[in-house]
Design an enzyme around this catalytic site. Structure first.
Site, PDB file in Angstrom:
ATOM      1  N   SER A   1      -7.127   6.835   3.131  1.00 39.29           N
ATOM      2  CA  SER A   1      -7.958   5.676   2.825  1.00 39.29           C
ATOM      3  C   SER A   1      -7.642   4.393   3.591  1.00 39.29           C
ATOM      4  O   SER A   1      -8.398   3.429   3.498  1.00 39.29           O
ATOM      5  CB  SER A   1      -7.902   5.367   1.333  1.00 39.29           C
ATOM      6  OG  SER A   1      -8.797   6.205   0.670  1.00 39.29           O
TER       7      SER A   1
ATOM      8  N   LYS B   1      -7.020  -5.228  -1.397  1.00 43.20           N
ATOM      9  CA  LYS B   1      -7.881  -4.194  -2.005  1.00 43.20           C
ATOM     10  C   LYS B   1      -7.894  -4.339  -3.522  1.00 43.20           C
ATOM     11  O   LYS B   1      -6.851  -4.599  -4.132  1.00 43.20           O
ATOM     12  CB  LYS B   1      -7.350  -2.808  -1.601  1.00 43.20           C
ATOM     13  CG  LYS B   1      -8.222  -1.645  -2.039  1.00 43.20           C
ATOM     14  CD  LYS B   1      -7.629  -0.314  -1.561  1.00 43.20           C
ATOM     15  CE  LYS B   1      -8.542   0.863  -1.878  1.00 43.20           C
ATOM     16  NZ  LYS B   1      -7.967   2.155  -1.434  1.00 43.20           N
TER      17      LYS B   1
ATOM     18  N   SER C   1     -11.193   5.067   1.323  1.00 46.19           N
ATOM     19  CA  SER C   1     -11.725   4.208   0.284  1.00 46.19           C
ATOM     20  C   SER C   1     -11.472   2.716   0.501  1.00 46.19           C
ATOM     21  O   SER C   1     -12.118   1.900  -0.146  1.00 46.19           O
ATOM     22  CB  SER C   1     -11.130   4.613  -1.061  1.00 46.19           C
ATOM     23  OG  SER C   1      -9.735   4.365  -1.082  1.00 46.19           O
TER      24      SER C   1
END
Ligand code: GLN
Length: 472
Positions: free
Chosen positions: A162, A63, A138
């Site tokens: 997330s 990420k 997210s």
């Protein structure tokens, strides 16, 4: 686990090619092709010499919230769009030490604020099960990377859901470890008392391997904890008491989610577990407390992006205008909303009414969990997201609707507990749905045990989105 009969070079080339081929999913912000291929060659040399470490030569997506030395790390924000970190996050260092190949940086909501991956400076991520739908967020790019089999593994971060929420919406396994199990050093800070790095993979066993690899005490993160590694996963759940919180099964739950999760619970019962009805009475306060605490911490953490030290700069005639112009141009609207809310709840006169009150509520929520673990059950099972993936654009202009998608994941972060999402079925439109397991502090072992036992008896995690093949 990842196939051993193909070389790391082949695996890495395949991953890079598949990422390109699926660029419409928008799962990646930056690719590390040259470094990845070089690392793959080195891994193949080591393999040839008999090195059999399980992650050696295996491509992993990271990420873009997690710092990678020499590789752009943007947090999906314009304000960091040119930022190249001078060091690796501890989790990245650990992955490299284990021989893994960092293939690229995944798309996400800006500064991890969001639940649909539509709040990215680099555009939304698409769900591979239906590209008109959101991936969840997210950590949407990481979830999609595994769901579309672009990579077998990915790292995400989970502050309020997330990892678990996009894992559920994309049909993969996602783990948010206990707060403190994994170092946050080198992870862009959103809400430091809630943030935790975690993992995505196809199976619970693979997730466990990756979680164990990145775990452990780190002298650079004083909140990290010295824990004993979990070791072998135990199979079988006979006699285990699984708590079913009534507050997680309300009318707000989509009926299809309710029925698929209930089926998973029946399955666990038929595998020998005892289902125990429990109550977590302060659940309905969690969302409100989170949307005070997380923005408060964010408003402080994001004060550092002022055009001086990191990222972009908007030149101006005086220093104050330089700060103001840089932040005005650099942050997206959701991030600005959080900074404004956070600054407000911390301001003198409101601090006691909002921030302090939210912290007191947080303690009540934490105590709810500790009470049931002490008196009633060994682990908790619940839904993850109240609904399956929704249409791109559907909730993006209504923040409250968007925030509601995390109503069943946020309490776990407020209490600092480990949580996991596991695929448990499909809607009539063939959209994946996951169920959640919540463990005692640092009891990832039981989550692995229940999850892996469930997956031995079910095949939901082996189903693939349309047109996707599993080459790993
Ligand atoms: N959707 C939640 C938020 O916007 C949680 C995000 C996260 O876990 N990073 O804050």
């Amino acid at each position: 686990m990842v196939k051993k009969d193909i070389s790391s070079r082949e695996l890495t080339e395949k991953a890079l090619k598949d990422i390109e081929k699926n660029s419409n999913l928008n799962a990646f912000i930056t690719l590390c092709a040259d470094d990845a291929l070089k690392a793959a060659n080195e891994a193949d040399n080591l393999r040839a010499k008999g090195d059999t470490r399980p992650l050696l030569g295996v491509p992993i997506a990271v990420k873009d919230m997690i710092l990678t030395k020499g590789v752009k790390t943007t947090a999906a924000s314009k304000i960091l769009s040119n930022y190249i970190p001078p060091y690796d996050a501890t989790v990245v260092r650990k992955l490299k030490t284990a021989g893994a190949i960092i293939i690229g940086k995944t798309n996400m909501d800006e500064f991890a604020m969001g639940s649909s991956n539509e709040h990215s400076f680099f555009g939304p991520v698409k769900n591979p099960w239906d590209t008109k739908l959101v991936s969840g967020g997210s950590s949407g790019g990481s979830a999609v990377s595994v769901a579309a089999r672009l990579t077998p593994f990915a790292l995400g971060t989970d502050t309020g859901g997330s990892i678990r929420q996009p894992a559920s919406l994309c049909g993969v396994v996602g783990i948010k470890p206990t707060y403190g199990r994994v170092s946050r050093y080198g992870v862009v800070a959103y809400a430091s008392s809630l943030d935790q790095v975690g993992v995505f993979a196809r199976s619970v066993e693979e997730c466990a391997l990756l979680t164990e690899t990145i775990s452990g005490k780190d002298e650079f993160d004083s909140t990290s904890v010295d824990i004993t590694p979990v070791g072998e996963i135990k199979f079988g759940i006979k006699g285990l008491r699984i708590g079913i919180p009534k507050e997680y099964f309300t009318e707000a739950l989509d009926p299809i989610v309710n029925s698929l999760v209930s089926e998973a619970l029946n399955n666990l019962r038929s595998l020998g577990a005892t289902l125990v009805p429990i109550s977590l009475p302060h659940t309905d306060l969690a969302l409100a407390a989170y949307y005070v605490i997380a923005p408060a911490e964010a408003s402080s953490n994001l004060a550092r992006y002022d055009g001086i030290r990191y990222g972009i700069r908007e030149e101006a005639e005086d220093l104050f205008s330089l700060y103001a112009n840089t932040r005005e141009a650099g942050f997206g609207s959701e991030v600005k909303r959080r900074i404004i809310i956070g600054t407000y709840v911390l301001s003198s006169g409101y601090y006691d009414a909002y921030y302090k009150k939210a912290q007191q509520v947080r303690r009540l929520i934490q105590n709810d969990f500790l009470d049931v673990f002490k008196n009633s059950c060994d682990v908790i099972a619940a839904p993850v997201s109240p609904f399956p993936a929704w249409k791109l654009g559907e909730k993006v202009s209504d923040p409250l609707k968007m925030y509601l998608s995390d109503i069943l994941t946020i309490p776990v972060n407020l209490a600092g507990l480990p949580g996991m999402s596991i695929p448990c079925g499909f809607t009539s439109d063939r959209l994946p749905v996951g169920f959640q397991l919540i463990g005692k502090p640092f009891d990832e072992k039981t989550l692995y045990q229940v999850g892996a036992t469930y997956q031995k008896e079910t095949n939901f995690h082996k189903e693939l989105p349309p047109g996707v093949e599993d080459g790993f």
